[in-house]
Scaffold this motif. Structure first.
Motif, PDB file in Angstrom:
ATOM      1  N   SER A 106       0.861  -1.181   0.000  1.00  0.00           N
ATOM      2  CA  SER A 106       0.000   0.000   0.000  1.00  0.00           C
ATOM      3  C   SER A 106       0.895   1.228   0.000  1.00  0.00           C
ATOM      4  O   SER A 106       2.054   1.142   0.400  1.00  0.00           O
ATOM      5  N   SER A 108       0.917   5.538   0.817  1.00  0.00           N
ATOM      6  CA  SER A 108       0.290   6.763   1.291  1.00  0.00           C
ATOM      7  C   SER A 108       1.187   7.943   0.921  1.00  0.00           C
ATOM      8  O   SER A 108       2.351   7.983   1.315  1.00  0.00           O
ATOM      9  N   ILE A 110       2.017  12.006   0.920  1.00  0.00           N
ATOM     10  CA  ILE A 110       1.750  13.319   1.501  1.00  0.00           C
ATOM     11  C   ILE A 110       2.459  14.339   0.622  1.00  0.00           C
ATOM     12  O   ILE A 110       3.695  14.393   0.559  1.00  0.00           O
ATOM     13  N   THR A 140      -3.503  -0.543  -2.986  1.00  0.00           N
ATOM     14  CA  THR A 140      -4.380   0.482  -2.427  1.00  0.00           C
ATOM     15  C   THR A 140      -3.531   1.677  -2.024  1.00  0.00           C
ATOM     16  O   THR A 140      -2.323   1.524  -1.798  1.00  0.00           O
ATOM     17  N   ASP A 142      -3.458   6.249  -0.789  1.00  0.00           N
ATOM     18  CA  ASP A 142      -4.114   7.443  -0.264  1.00  0.00           C
ATOM     19  C   ASP A 142      -3.229   8.643  -0.579  1.00  0.00           C
ATOM     20  O   ASP A 142      -2.005   8.523  -0.630  1.00  0.00           O
ATOM     21  N   LYS A 144      -2.735  12.845   0.414  1.00  0.00           N
ATOM     22  CA  LYS A 144      -3.091  14.055   1.150  1.00  0.00           C
ATOM     23  C   LYS A 144      -2.209  15.197   0.653  1.00  0.00           C
ATOM     24  O   LYS A 144      -1.105  14.960   0.125  1.00  0.00           O
ATOM     25  N   VAL A 146      -0.586  19.001   1.928  1.00  0.00           N
ATOM     26  CA  VAL A 146      -0.378  19.994   3.000  1.00  0.00           C
ATOM     27  C   VAL A 146       0.125  21.297   2.378  1.00  0.00           C
ATOM     28  O   VAL A 146       0.659  21.314   1.265  1.00  0.00           O
ATOM     29  N   ALA A 157       4.738   6.817   2.478  1.00  0.00           N
ATOM     30  CA  ALA A 157       4.755   5.703   3.438  1.00  0.00           C
ATOM     31  C   ALA A 157       4.214   4.473   2.737  1.00  0.00           C
ATOM     32  O   ALA A 157       3.102   4.495   2.202  1.00  0.00           O
TER      33      ALA A 157
ATOM     34  N   THR B  68      -5.145   1.831   3.392  1.00  0.00           N
ATOM     35  CA  THR B  68      -4.165   2.750   3.985  1.00  0.00           C
ATOM     36  C   THR B  68      -4.694   4.177   3.968  1.00  0.00           C
ATOM     37  O   THR B  68      -5.508   4.537   3.109  1.00  0.00           O
ATOM     38  N   ASP B  69      -4.245   4.966   4.917  1.00  0.00           N
ATOM     39  CA  ASP B  69      -4.663   6.359   5.014  1.00  0.00           C
ATOM     40  C   ASP B  69      -3.536   7.182   5.624  1.00  0.00           C
ATOM     41  O   ASP B  69      -2.977   6.789   6.644  1.00  0.00           O
ATOM     42  N   GLY B  70      -3.229   8.308   5.010  1.00  0.00           N
ATOM     43  CA  GLY B  70      -2.309   9.260   5.610  1.00  0.00           C
ATOM     44  C   GLY B  70      -3.111  10.285   6.401  1.00  0.00           C
ATOM     45  O   GLY B  70      -4.180  10.704   5.952  1.00  0.00           O
ATOM     46  N   HIS B  71      -2.606  10.654   7.562  1.00  0.00           N
ATOM     47  CA  HIS B  71      -3.321  11.623   8.398  1.00  0.00           C
ATOM     48  C   HIS B  71      -2.474  12.866   8.612  1.00  0.00           C
ATOM     49  O   HIS B  71      -1.345  12.761   9.097  1.00  0.00           O
ATOM     50  N   VAL B  72      -3.041  14.007   8.221  1.00  0.00           N
ATOM     51  CA  VAL B  72      -2.289  15.274   8.253  1.00  0.00           C
ATOM     52  C   VAL B  72      -3.141  16.360   8.893  1.00  0.00           C
ATOM     53  O   VAL B  72      -2.939  17.546   8.671  1.00  0.00           O
ATOM     54  N   PHE B 155       2.807  13.726  11.104  1.00  0.00           N
ATOM     55  CA  PHE B 155       1.906  13.068  10.162  1.00  0.00           C
ATOM     56  C   PHE B 155       1.929  11.576  10.508  1.00  0.00           C
ATOM     57  O   PHE B 155       2.982  11.048  10.884  1.00  0.00           O
ATOM     58  N   ALA B 157       0.761   7.833   8.875  1.00  0.00           N
ATOM     59  CA  ALA B 157       0.148   6.966   7.864  1.00  0.00           C
ATOM     60  C   ALA B 157      -0.090   5.604   8.494  1.00  0.00           C
ATOM     61  O   ALA B 157       0.847   4.979   9.002  1.00  0.00           O
TER      62      ALA B 157
END
Lengths: 352, 352
Positions: A106, A108, A110, A140, A142, A144, A146, A157, B68-72, B155, B157
């Motif tokens: 996967s 991710s 940014i 899969t 993702d 984001k 910034v 990642a 999966t998900d990145g978080h920011v 951040f 992920a």
């Protein structure tokens, strides 16, 4: 996600830049996914187009292996590779070092506002090529975004999932006195390639990163020796060989004794390290492994490594010994002995 | 990684800050992992201390799900949650929306130099609590550090792996004319809670994020109806309900007709949206799901949702209809009909 007629015009992949809209959930973000990510990574799982991917499980009796790595390397492009290829190799290798067959990745992303879409496409295409070459699809992902000044172009990642055959156990905790320490090739190329790019240094002989996926090499190695003879595999990335060996010593509660003259280093890496005031023992590698192997299997292990294109310069570099202090020591070229301590002095940031 | 005697003094978790050494591979980084991450997430898999985790595979016949998900998100702390809990809930929910039982999480942290260790500890402890509460351990992780001004605190992920029972298939591509659209509760709380924090707005009635792990709710829902009756589950996060429904319409090649009066919204969220000039339909949720359900199963689905603490305000909000234009339309409170288009106007950045 193959419907493309929704977009008024295609993304400007030459002059365009990432903007905050690309991360806000909506048409712009979907267009970026369709025209950059989905197109490059295209595979049956990603084409499901859902929040996650539904995947065949490992064969019966196998366990799962899961590994993750964030990639923040600077600069994004360096001799021999880029953050995209690296983000595939790094995680494929972490899965492979557990003795598992990597199956899925996967990703991710940014992104920083203002990042050139041309650079993003170059990174993603390189990542997709590395995934195809490794035979490990990105199933899969993702994305984001910034604001400018809150990121640095792109961070990636990656997480890898692999299948671990029944009865196999490799761990940094399994090194035993008498075991042999093997490295799969010359050390220090990745770190020196990145640092020279960063410092705009030019060397007479080009130094390129060794970034590579090692799961093929690992499979050949493990097939050549009895189950259990390879105690531990590690890829000496951040912190280099010296740090990795200290980790193993600490985890297993043993000492290691290395022979400096046996550790393979390219002459140009040696020269560059001298110039930069660095020790190749602490420089990151991205296409090398360390194997701790039972003494009776060392010969066969070395032969298997030597027979693979990525292991031609594999060498036996030391032995495991009983040591309550868990010291990594090294017999130097001059016949003395010194402790190879944990990384000291200046850190080398963002090397992977 | 339980040997702690190597460090001269413990980390200063009150006044200390992240520095570049914490990401350089070496003793400082290992100390951060030992004293912040390993201590909080502690579980048998993480304790293996290797480059990845070796894990029991899903039961025989099950497939894997990976998301999966990145978080920011900014700010990192907001009413009702923080980036740590969110990074668990977001990925657990993505796995659950596939109809799978979430099993494991990986976590990749990208830290900014200068970030307060006290804040990091607060985030990690909250993340660990969320993982424990959800029963989904963080089994492997990675930490990188970037220079001040190249990141934004932290951040995260996260990647989740789950087990998908034999014969189950949920997808945004499976909505059929006649199906019923259900939402599991009131919409808009997460986005409004974050925006109000960001703008330092104070409302008479506190608005807190709905961030929550939904896999228990999903399990109850799926158990209450025949296999196949739930066509699709989605969590309407970034872009909100409006965007999620447009994605489903696009993927399935259908139209949707919503009834505005049926969509549950808290009065204080409605009021805040009016004040901020926002439409709750496009505001992120982190503890809600949309279900597309066969008409004959809608009653049972709603009953199952209502019986769970996280689904008490579940409502039937519309129907799927044949529409080559794949429009999402809505019957308004005033009896008219309007198109609920893809997100337009100003984006809401970094809401998750």
């Amino acid at each position: 996600m193959t419907v493309k007629k929704d977009y008024i015009r295609p993304l400007d992949l030459r002059q365009g830049r990432v903007d905050m809209n690309h991360g806000a959930g909506g048409r712009a973000g979907m267009q970026l996914i369709d025209e950059v990510f989905a197109r490059a990574f295209d595979n049956e799982f990603l084409r499901q187009g859902d929040d996650g991917a539904a995947l065949p499980a490992p064969p019966p009796g196998h366990r799962l292996v899961m590994a993750t790595d964030g990639h923040v390397i600077s600069p994004l492009f360096f001799p021999g590779g880029d953050i995209g290829a690296l983000s595939v190799h790094g995680t494929v290798n972490d899965v492979a070092m557990m003795g598992a067959q990597p199956l899925y990745l996967s990703a991710s992303f940014i992104l920083e506002e203002g990042f050139a879409l041309a650079d993003l496409k170059r990174v993603v295409d390189s990542m997709a090529a590395a995934a195809r070459e490794a035979g490990v699809p990105v199933v899969t992902g993702d994305t984001k975004v910034v604001e400018r000044g809150k990121g640095d172009g792109v961070f990636i990642a990656t997480t890898g999932v692999g299948a671990l055959p029944p009865g196999r156990r490799l761990s940094g905790a399994l090194a035993q006195p008498g075991d042999v320490v093997i490295v799969s090739g010359t050390i220090g190329e990745h770190g020196v390639a990145v640092l020279s790019q960063r410092e705009s240094l030019e060397f007479e002989t080009a130094i390129v990163s060794d970034t590579a996926a090692l799961h093929g090499l690992v499979a050949d190695l493990l097939a050549a020796v009895p189950e259990g003879a390879v105690r531990c595999l590690r890829d000496p990335t951040r912190g280099g060989l010296g740090t990795t060996l200290n980790e193993i010593a600490r985890q297993s509660g043993v000492g290691l004794l290395l022979e400096e003259a046996a550790i393979p280093v390219l002459p140009q890496v040696d020269a560059a390290c001298e110039l930069l005031g660095l020790d190749p023992l602490y420089i990151a590698n991205e296409g090398k492994l360390v194997a701790i192997v039972a003494p009776e299997a060392a010969q066969a292990a070395l032969a298997a490594l030597h027979a693979h294109p990525l292991g031609q310069r594999a060498a036996r570099i030391g032995v495991v010994q009983a040591d309550d202090h868990r010291f990594v020591q090294m017999t130097t070229r001059f016949g003395g002995r010194r402790v190879v301590d944990w990384l000291s002095g200046e850190p080398l940031p963002r090397i992977c």
